[in-house]
Structure formats: structure tokens, C-alpha cells
Design a protein around this motif. Sequence first.
Motif, PDB file in Angstrom:
ATOM      1  N   PRO B 106       0.786  -1.227   0.000  1.00  0.00           N
ATOM      2  CA  PRO B 106       0.000   0.000   0.000  1.00  0.00           C
ATOM      3  C   PRO B 106       0.829   1.295   0.000  1.00  0.00           C
ATOM      4  N   LEU B 107       1.965   1.273   0.644  1.00  0.00           N
ATOM      5  CA  LEU B 107       2.706   2.527   0.802  1.00  0.00           C
ATOM      6  C   LEU B 107       3.135   3.137  -0.528  1.00  0.00           C
ATOM      7  N   GLU B 108       3.085   2.310  -1.574  1.00  0.00           N
ATOM      8  CA  GLU B 108       3.408   2.774  -2.909  1.00  0.00           C
ATOM      9  C   GLU B 108       2.695   4.080  -3.261  1.00  0.00           C
ATOM     10  N   ARG B 138      -9.799  -3.596   1.129  1.00  0.00           N
ATOM     11  CA  ARG B 138     -10.626  -2.405   0.966  1.00  0.00           C
ATOM     12  C   ARG B 138     -12.093  -2.760   1.166  1.00  0.00           C
ATOM     13  N   GLU B 139     -12.511  -3.860   0.546  1.00  0.00           N
ATOM     14  CA  GLU B 139     -13.911  -4.269   0.688  1.00  0.00           C
ATOM     15  C   GLU B 139     -14.254  -4.599   2.135  1.00  0.00           C
ATOM     16  N   ALA B 140     -13.342  -5.301   2.805  1.00  0.00           N
ATOM     17  CA  ALA B 140     -13.617  -5.686   4.194  1.00  0.00           C
ATOM     18  C   ALA B 140     -13.826  -4.450   5.061  1.00  0.00           C
ATOM     19  N   VAL B 141     -12.984  -3.457   4.862  1.00  0.00           N
ATOM     20  CA  VAL B 141     -13.071  -2.259   5.695  1.00  0.00           C
ATOM     21  C   VAL B 141     -14.357  -1.483   5.372  1.00  0.00           C
ATOM     22  N   ALA B 164     -11.040 -14.666   8.324  1.00  0.00           N
ATOM     23  CA  ALA B 164     -10.270 -14.031   7.249  1.00  0.00           C
ATOM     24  C   ALA B 164     -10.793 -12.619   6.983  1.00  0.00           C
ATOM     25  N   ALA B 165     -12.104 -12.458   7.049  1.00  0.00           N
ATOM     26  CA  ALA B 165     -12.699 -11.139   6.827  1.00  0.00           C
ATOM     27  C   ALA B 165     -12.253 -10.177   7.925  1.00  0.00           C
ATOM     28  N   ARG B 166     -12.263 -10.679   9.149  1.00  0.00           N
ATOM     29  CA  ARG B 166     -11.843  -9.864  10.291  1.00  0.00           C
ATOM     30  C   ARG B 166     -10.371  -9.451  10.137  1.00  0.00           C
ATOM     31  N   ALA B 169      -9.925  -6.773   7.430  1.00  0.00           N
ATOM     32  CA  ALA B 169     -10.327  -5.444   7.880  1.00  0.00           C
ATOM     33  C   ALA B 169      -9.284  -4.854   8.819  1.00  0.00           C
ATOM     34  N   SER B 170      -8.744  -5.705   9.668  1.00  0.00           N
ATOM     35  CA  SER B 170      -7.774  -5.207  10.639  1.00  0.00           C
ATOM     36  C   SER B 170      -6.457  -4.837   9.944  1.00  0.00           C
ATOM     37  N   ASP B 171      -6.031  -5.646   8.975  1.00  0.00           N
ATOM     38  CA  ASP B 171      -4.842  -5.291   8.179  1.00  0.00           C
ATOM     39  C   ASP B 171      -5.075  -3.977   7.448  1.00  0.00           C
ATOM     40  N   ALA B 172      -6.295  -3.823   6.925  1.00  0.00           N
ATOM     41  CA  ALA B 172      -6.619  -2.614   6.173  1.00  0.00           C
ATOM     42  C   ALA B 172      -6.539  -1.385   7.067  1.00  0.00           C
ATOM     43  N   MET B 173      -7.068  -1.507   8.284  1.00  0.00           N
ATOM     44  CA  MET B 173      -7.041  -0.364   9.194  1.00  0.00           C
ATOM     45  C   MET B 173      -5.603   0.003   9.543  1.00  0.00           C
TER      46      MET B 173
END
Lengths: 203, 190
Positions: B106-108, B138-141, B164-166, B169-173
Motif C-alpha cells: 500500500p505505501l506505494e 478495501r472491501e472488508a473495511v 479471514a474477513a476480520r 479489515a484489521s490489516d486494512a485499518m
Amino acid sequence: MSETGIPQILAPLTGGEAAALAALAGHFSAAAAAEGLVDVAYRVVDSPVGSLLLARTEAGLVRVAFASEGHDSVLDSLAANISPRIFLAPARLDEAARELDEYFAGHRRRFDLTLDFRLAQGFRREVLDYLPQITYGHTASYATVAAMTSSPRAVRAVGTACARNPLPLVVPCHRVVRSDGRSGAYLGGPEAKALLLALEAAS
Amino acid sequence: MSMNESGGAGLARAAAAPRAAPPPFEMLVSAHGTAVLRVCRAMVGVVDADDVWQETFLAALRTYPTAQKVVNWQAWLVTIARNKSLDHLRRTARVPEPMDTAGDGPLEGGDVVVHAVEAGETAAAVWAALARLPQRQREAVVYHHLVGLPYAEVAALLGNSEAAARRAASDAMAALRALLGGDGKGHGKD
């Protein structure tokens, strides 16, 4: 939906949503109508007997409802009994609104609207067919109306048919009164019935 | 986090309440228009979102009278919004960035984000940051944090497990906090 659960880092995303949604909803009704996806159109008008919900289908005016009936529950029952594809579409009820205005102003004695009677079946429907024979400014008793029908002794059923008239005002159940001369019950309340009878007596 | 969890459960309960018949469609538009807009914006961008929102509700309306078996109207609409968004992306050949395979993660997109922040466009910055995430994250969040769907519903949409969904979302945050500067103005707990 609740905004409380949104993490603060994401909160900026919700800015401007209300304005965007208002515009979207407006366009959406028009798009739905253009695709023929609106089965029931409605609007709410003010009147001397309180706010009235007017609803129509392709076939014609299908419902006139007093505020006392609860407009939300009327919409729910239209959704259940006709179709849930219901939209606020005031322009489609312009004619009905105009005729009601004229009626309340004392300038109209008869309605020239196409009516959709699908919400009244059987004997109830039969009673409604006879009601327009009671002309403006006149009244008839429940017993007199019953005598006109195929079940001349069904006085109570006439009362029920009037009480459940889906098209009050337009189909004049307010002109049906008790044999003892008292005005009797009315969907829109006794005051509304008295007001209508007084209006018609004066015009 | 606990506030959000209860919010999601509350929504699910309300939506699952038994009804005799589908409510007037307008009620769905007013109750869930916001959620659908958030999904569309996150999936196709703010500019195209309006068209996809319209397509979503028209598609829903077409099948509405026969959609008797739907228990959760919001999840139903979000599913349609997701499908319409994917259709739109395919049509416009703007496939969502396959970040999973992009290597650096993402940091890209940091430069774009910094740019937007400097321009004072906070919302644009967050959308840009969101757009840098792998699609699944992105979708999960969006489904969980912006729409309020419980993780079980998110998993159903993404075709994965609740865990996996949880995690997505947590990785996304975490990625969003990194992108947007976790302790920046107003970015507190989640």
C-alpha cells in the motif's frame, strides 16, 4: 445508519453524503418511472380535514387516506396488497389533488377521476358502486343503501363497507348516516364527517 | 471497536426482523442509500459512484416484488452494489489495482496521499489511501466499518471465512493508519 461505529480515520469519507443522496434519490424516482417500475405513486396534500395521502396505480386513484389512519401504515399496506414499488411522485396525482381542492372550495360536486377499486372486493365493492347515487348535499341511511344492494338486509355490512372505503371523499361514504339522523362513524373521524356534510349543505 | 461491533449487530437484528411483506421500496432507499453509496464510492471512485448507485437501486427495484426471501435488505443491496461495481470496472476496463501482486504494498501510493492531504482534501486523501489497499482489504473495511455489516456478512460477500474477513479489515485499518499518519489530526482509536 448509525455513524457512531465509524472509525475516526474513515470519518472524512462521510462528508457531503446527505447532499449527494438527496440528488440521487430525486433522479432515481424519475429513472424508475421512466422504466415503468413505479406501480404505486403517492403524494400527501393538506385539506380542511387534515393531511390526505393520495395513491394511484396505472389503473387510477386507488387510495385516499386520512392522517388518522397513519400514512406510514397505509403505505405498508399498499406495499403488501398492491406492490412494494411505491414512490412519492406528486405530479402523477396533480389531477386528484386539483379536484379535491375544488371540492373543498365548494366548486366541485362530482369527481371526474378514474378509480381503481382493487382494494374493495365483493359486497364492499358493490356498496361503493351505489354510493355515488347519493348526490352532493344529500344523505342516505345505512338501511337505504343496503336496500339498493343485492343484500337489502345487510345494513351492518354496509356500515363496514363505508368504514373500509379505500377512496373516501371521492366515493362519498360520508353521505351515509344513521337512520336516527345522527351522522355516525367515519374513517376520518366524526368532526371530518360533520365538516363535509356542512360544506355540501352550504355550497 | 466494541461500539462498532454492537452497531453492526444492531443493524443485522433490525434488518432480520420478520416482516409480512417487503416494505415500500422508498424505505429501502432512505434506509440503505448511504451504505450503497459508500460501497460504490469505495469500489469505483467518487465520480462514477452515482451511476453505479443508480444501477444498483434500479436492479434491486426490478426484482423487488419477488425478493420475498431476503432477510437482510442491507446485505442484499450491498451484494447488488458490489456486483454492479465489478460490472462497471470490467466495462470501463479499470480493473481495481491488483495490489496483492504489486509487490511493495500500500505505501506505494504515499505520494498521491501526501499530495491530497497537503491540498487540504481530507476526504480525497482517505479515498486515495483506501484505493491503495488490496481489493479484499478495501472491501472488508468498507463493508464492516463504513456499512456496519457484521463479519459473518462480510465473509459471505468476499467468499471467505469470518476470521479471514476480520483479519482483512484489521490489516486494512493498520495500512490506512500507516498511509494517513496514524496520530494525525483527529485520527484516534477505531
